[in-house]
Design a protein around this motif. Structure first.
Motif, short mmCIF file in Angstrom:
data_model
loop_
_atom_site.label_atom_id
_atom_site.label_comp_id
_atom_site.label_asym_id
_atom_site.label_seq_id
_atom_site.Cartn_x
_atom_site.Cartn_y
_atom_site.Cartn_z
N ALA A 205 0.83 -1.21 0.00
CA ALA A 205 0.00 0.00 0.00
C ALA A 205 0.87 1.25 0.00
O ALA A 205 0.60 2.20 -0.74
CB ALA A 205 -0.93 -0.01 1.21
N LYS A 206 1.89 1.25 0.81
CA LYS A 206 2.78 2.42 0.88
C LYS A 206 3.59 2.60 -0.40
O LYS A 206 4.04 3.69 -0.71
CB LYS A 206 3.68 2.33 2.10
CG LYS A 206 2.87 2.50 3.40
CD LYS A 206 3.76 2.53 4.62
CE LYS A 206 2.92 2.62 5.87
NZ LYS A 206 2.51 3.93 6.24
N GLY B 132 2.19 2.12 -3.25
CA GLY B 132 1.19 2.49 -4.25
C GLY B 132 0.68 1.35 -5.10
O GLY B 132 0.14 1.56 -6.18
N GLN C 40 -2.72 1.64 9.42
CA GLN C 40 -1.47 1.98 8.72
C GLN C 40 -1.68 2.28 7.24
O GLN C 40 -0.88 3.00 6.64
CB GLN C 40 -0.47 0.83 8.85
CG GLN C 40 0.07 0.67 10.27
CD GLN C 40 1.08 -0.44 10.35
OE1 GLN C 40 2.08 -0.43 9.65
NE2 GLN C 40 0.81 -1.42 11.21
N ILE C 41 -2.74 1.75 6.64
CA ILE C 41 -2.94 1.95 5.20
C ILE C 41 -4.12 2.85 4.85
O ILE C 41 -4.37 3.10 3.68
CB ILE C 41 -3.08 0.61 4.45
CG1 ILE C 41 -4.38 -0.10 4.82
CG2 ILE C 41 -1.86 -0.27 4.67
CD1 ILE C 41 -4.71 -1.30 3.94
N ASP D 137 -4.73 5.90 4.68
CA ASP D 137 -4.49 7.08 3.84
C ASP D 137 -3.81 6.75 2.52
O ASP D 137 -3.47 7.65 1.76
CB ASP D 137 -3.66 8.11 4.62
CG ASP D 137 -4.42 8.67 5.83
OD1 ASP D 137 -5.66 8.82 5.74
OD2 ASP D 137 -3.78 8.92 6.87
N CYS D 138 -3.58 5.49 2.25
CA CYS D 138 -2.96 5.07 0.99
C CYS D 138 -4.04 4.96 -0.08
O CYS D 138 -4.99 4.21 0.09
CB CYS D 138 -2.24 3.73 1.16
SG CYS D 138 -0.89 3.76 2.36
N VAL E 243 -4.87 3.33 -2.63
CA VAL E 243 -4.79 2.13 -3.47
C VAL E 243 -5.99 1.24 -3.18
O VAL E 243 -6.49 1.20 -2.06
CB VAL E 243 -3.48 1.35 -3.21
CG1 VAL E 243 -2.26 2.18 -3.59
CG2 VAL E 243 -3.38 0.88 -1.78
#
Length: 94
Positions: free
Chosen positions: A8-9, A11, A33-34, A36-37, A39
């Motif tokens: 995810a980080k 992209g 943790q994801i 705001d990603c 994807v």
């Protein structure tokens, strides 16, 4: 979970076969943790639409099997694959 976060980080779109983890706190930490990603992420469950699984889900939801206390599913393919498919995978059977 670590691979989901890493992808995810980076992209990358994610397809994760269920479950992400057996611990709900770990799954929630992954989401945190994801979140705001930007994807797509999809959790796969390849048996969800099998007629037998769908029938069990419907019976559990509509109460026709009573109060569900525990459900243990041993999953196997519902039937033999068509010969045409097997010939593609394994070669000619004639």
């Amino acid at each position: 979970m670590k691979l989901i976060v890493k992808a995810a980080k980076a992209g990358k779109a994610i397809l994760c076969e269920k479950p992400i983890d057996l611990d709900t706190a770990t799954v929630n930490a992954c989401l945190e943790q994801i979140k705001d990603c930007p994807v797509p992420i999809q959790i796969g469950f390849n048996r969800r639409y099998d007629p037998s699984h769908a029938a069990v889900a419907k019976a559990a939801q509509d109460g026709s099997i009573g109060k569900l206390e525990q459900l243990i599913i041993t999953s196997r393919d519902p039937g033999m694959a068509p010969v045409e498919y097997l010939e593609i995978v394994w070669g000619d059977f004639s």
